[in-house]
Motif scaffolding. Structure first.
Motif: not given
Lengths: 112, 113
Positions: A37, B49, B36, A35, A42-43, B94, A97-101, B43-44, B99, A90, A55-56, A103-105, B34
């Motif tokens: 930001q 959710k 966040y 991502y 804005f992300l 989403t 793909s629809v689950d909780t993401q 990070g987030l 995805n 980030f 895939i994206i 994030f890194g720092p 969601f």
């Protein structure tokens, strides 16, 4: 244990240079993301990989090239850096793909 | 295509007061929603959710959100905020069969003593 890690945390470079940001996740997730930001917080998604397969691919300049050597790593290489590339980048991962993401720092990139 | 609108860019609130952050989404198909939180220079982190089931969802740190399909909203609430809740809050959506996570513009919450 850090779940999603990114290196470096800060990156300051000159216009025209090429740089890479590395991301690793130890969660065993199948899907990873990049991502951007901007300065207004804005992300926006740039790329997504599932099991090393792209895939994206959002409307990102082709100066940006993601590479996934294995499903635990997703690196971002940027060629010919421009002022507008300055942002926080980030990395994230999720099991589905629809689950909780997770994030890194973040990596704060400043292009001078 | 899907989109998310967070109606307030900044919300100042006094410590121990309640707070509500508004989120509206647009999508032609079923969605997952969601919230966040992003603490300064971090990070987030997922707060909560909604995937299905009860429309009232409880999350971490005392936050909850209510999914309202008819109003296409997913507002976030906390009955009593702490100084440590000062952060940027992002609503995201989403498609159930998709995805791609689309984020709102964020709401900055500033908790004052």
């Amino acid at each position: 244990d850090t779940a999603v890690s990114q290196t470096p945390k800060y990156l300051v470079t000159q216009m025209g240079n090429d740089k890479s940001i590395k991301c690793e996740q130890n969660l065993g997730h199948d899907t990873m993301y990049w991502y951007k930001q901007d300065s207004k917080k804005f992300l926006k998604i740039m790329f997504s990989y599932n099991n090393k397969e792209l895939i994206i691919n959002e409307t990102v300049p082709n100066r940006f090239s993601p590479k996934s050597p294995d499903k635990a790593h997703l690196n971002l290489h940027i060629n010919s850096l421009e002022l507008g590339d300055s942002a926080v980048y980030f990395c994230a991962s999720s099991q589905e793909s629809v689950d909780t993401q997770y994030f890194g720092p973040g990596t704060r990139l400043t292009v001078l | 295509a899907q989109s998310v609108t967070q109606l307030d860019s900044q919300v100042p609130v006094f410590e121990e007061a309640p707070v509500e952050l508004r989120c509206n989404y647009s999508s032609s198909v079923s969605v997952y929603l969601f919230w966040y939180v992003q603490y300064p220079n971090q990070g987030l982190q997922l707060l909560l959710k909604y995937l299905s089931g009860s429309t009232l969802v409880k999350g971490i740190n005392g936050f909850e959100a209510e999914f309202n399909k008819s109003q296409t909203s997913f507002h976030l609430r906390k009955p009593s905020v702490h100084i440590s809740d000062t952060a940027e809050y992002f609503c995201a959506v989403t498609q159930a069969a998709g995805n791609k996570l689309t984020f709102g513009g964020g709401t900055r919450v500033l908790v004052k003593p």
